[in-house]
Every structure is written in C-alpha cells, then in structure tokens.
Design a protein around this motif. Structure first.
Motif, mmCIF file in Angstrom:
data_model
loop_
_atom_site.group_PDB
_atom_site.id
_atom_site.type_symbol
_atom_site.label_atom_id
_atom_site.label_comp_id
_atom_site.label_asym_id
_atom_site.label_seq_id
_atom_site.Cartn_x
_atom_site.Cartn_y
_atom_site.Cartn_z
ATOM 1 N N PRO A 1 5.960 3.293 -3.659
ATOM 2 C CA PRO A 1 6.037 4.509 -4.473
ATOM 3 C C PRO A 1 5.176 4.377 -5.733
ATOM 4 O O PRO A 1 4.974 3.267 -6.231
ATOM 5 C CB PRO A 1 7.517 4.605 -4.846
ATOM 6 C CG PRO A 1 8.240 3.720 -3.880
ATOM 7 C CD PRO A 1 7.270 2.664 -3.466
ATOM 8 N N PRO A 2 4.695 5.489 -6.248
ATOM 9 C CA PRO A 2 3.817 5.437 -7.423
ATOM 10 C C PRO A 2 4.484 4.854 -8.667
ATOM 11 O O PRO A 2 3.799 4.341 -9.546
ATOM 12 C CB PRO A 2 3.406 6.897 -7.662
ATOM 13 C CG PRO A 2 4.235 7.721 -6.762
ATOM 14 C CD PRO A 2 4.884 6.844 -5.754
ATOM 15 N N ASP A 3 5.816 4.887 -8.747
ATOM 16 C CA ASP A 3 6.486 4.352 -9.926
ATOM 17 C C ASP A 3 6.815 2.855 -9.792
ATOM 18 O O ASP A 3 7.477 2.284 -10.654
ATOM 19 C CB ASP A 3 7.741 5.158 -10.269
ATOM 20 C CG ASP A 3 8.704 5.309 -9.102
ATOM 21 O OD1 ASP A 3 8.304 5.067 -7.949
ATOM 22 O OD2 ASP A 3 9.859 5.690 -9.349
ATOM 23 N N MET A 4 6.299 2.217 -8.731
ATOM 24 C CA MET A 4 6.495 0.765 -8.565
ATOM 25 C C MET A 4 5.722 0.041 -9.655
ATOM 26 O O MET A 4 4.507 0.230 -9.793
ATOM 27 C CB MET A 4 5.989 0.314 -7.190
ATOM 28 C CG MET A 4 6.057 -1.187 -6.959
ATOM 29 S SD MET A 4 7.713 -1.846 -6.735
ATOM 30 C CE MET A 4 8.032 -1.337 -5.052
ATOM 31 N N LYS B 1 0.823 -1.220 0.000
ATOM 32 C CA LYS B 1 0.000 0.000 0.000
ATOM 33 C C LYS B 1 0.850 1.261 0.000
ATOM 34 O O LYS B 1 0.449 2.285 -0.541
ATOM 35 C CB LYS B 1 -0.925 0.022 1.216
ATOM 36 C CG LYS B 1 -2.192 -0.735 1.026
ATOM 37 C CD LYS B 1 -3.112 -0.521 2.209
ATOM 38 C CE LYS B 1 -4.416 -1.235 1.975
ATOM 39 N NZ LYS B 1 -5.340 -1.060 3.080
ATOM 40 N N SER B 2 2.015 1.192 0.633
ATOM 41 C CA SER B 2 2.851 2.389 0.745
ATOM 42 C C SER B 2 3.907 2.468 -0.354
ATOM 43 O O SER B 2 4.777 3.333 -0.316
ATOM 44 C CB SER B 2 3.527 2.425 2.121
ATOM 45 O OG SER B 2 4.426 1.341 2.267
ATOM 46 N N ARG C 1 3.664 -2.927 -11.474
ATOM 47 C CA ARG C 1 2.581 -3.711 -10.875
ATOM 48 C C ARG C 1 3.081 -5.032 -10.299
ATOM 49 O O ARG C 1 3.743 -5.815 -10.975
ATOM 50 C CB ARG C 1 1.508 -4.002 -11.916
ATOM 51 C CG ARG C 1 0.320 -4.761 -11.326
ATOM 52 C CD ARG C 1 -0.831 -4.839 -12.314
ATOM 53 N NE ARG C 1 -1.981 -5.456 -11.697
ATOM 54 C CZ ARG C 1 -2.213 -6.767 -11.683
ATOM 55 N NH1 ARG C 1 -1.370 -7.589 -12.256
ATOM 56 N NH2 ARG C 1 -3.299 -7.241 -11.105
#
Length: 144
Positions: free
Chosen positions: A56-59, A53-54, A61
């Motif tokens: 980073p946005p660039d992780m 959930k935490s 999928r």
C-alpha cells in the motif's frame, strides 16, 4: 522456524544415502539439496519482491531484507528492514506488517512454494536504526 517433519525426512534421506552408497551417495544428495535450496531462494526473493511492489502507498520505507532457505526446506525466513524505528512502529500500528507477511505468504503459494513451509515461514521485522545500534550498521553481523 524448523519444520520437524521436513527435518525427519532429511535425516532419513541422509541415513539411507550413507547406508546405500556411502560418501558418494551423500554427496549426490547434498548436491540435489543445494540445487533445491537455490531454486527456493529464488522463489522467496521473487515473492518478497512482488509483495513489496504491491505494498500500500502508506507503507513506510522498507530499506532492505534478509532472507534464506535452509537445506531440505527445514527452515525458511525473511526479515524486512524498515528505515526507521518510527516507520516500523507506524507500520505495526496500521497492521501493515501483518499485510506484508500475508502478501509474502500468498506470493510464495502462487509460485508453488510448498504449503507446509509457507505455514511455518518466519517473517520478522527490524529497522536500520536497530542494526546501527546493535551491530554498528553491519548487516552481516546483525543477521548471523
């Protein structure tokens, strides 16, 4: 990865149970270990959920994960399954695999998971594409 100290303690507890009370004592110990294993399985899942959930946005999928805790905490691990080989390669290049491994460990410690087990926690990575190539997409076969 197996914690040798925990394995020694488990072996000693089983030997003591056999000597003191025979099969009934061993059964009681195994019941306690089974309950403990379930508790730690739930903590590992919660820690992994929180780490994801935490992220980073660039992780890239992460499609799934396989995780488990052994009896007596002699082994503990989680494998994160990225959707694609390219996604895993990108995550490794950006050091996001290191990040998710560290976040998983931090979340476990925050849940009072034993520190000696967290120290030897196995965090691995694979991809759905690898599972398709190596096991025909059968996760059970791949992870056994």
């Amino acid at each position: 990865m197996i914690s040798e100290e925990r394995q020694k303690r488990l072996d000693a507890a089983l030997a003591a149970a056999r000597q003191s009370g025979g099969q009934a004592a061993v059964s009681r110990l195994m019941d306690e270990l089974f309950k403990e294993q379930g508790h730690h399985d739930r903590l590992l899942k919660a820690a992994s959920d929180a780490a994801l959930k935490s992220a980073p946005p660039d992780m890239p999928r992460i499609r799934d994960r396989d995780m488990g805790v052994g009896f007596g905490l002699v082994s503990c691990g989680v494998t994160y399954v990225f959707e694609t080989d390219e996604g895993l390669a990108r995550a490794q290049a950006l050091e996001l695999t290191d990040w998710i491994a560290g976040a998983t460990r931090r979340e476990l410690l925050a849940r009072d998971f034993p520190a000696d087990v967290v120290d030897v926690l196995s965090v691995r990575f694979t991809t759905h594409e690898v599972i398709v190539r190596e096991a025909g997409g059968d996760y059970h076969v791949y992870f056994q």
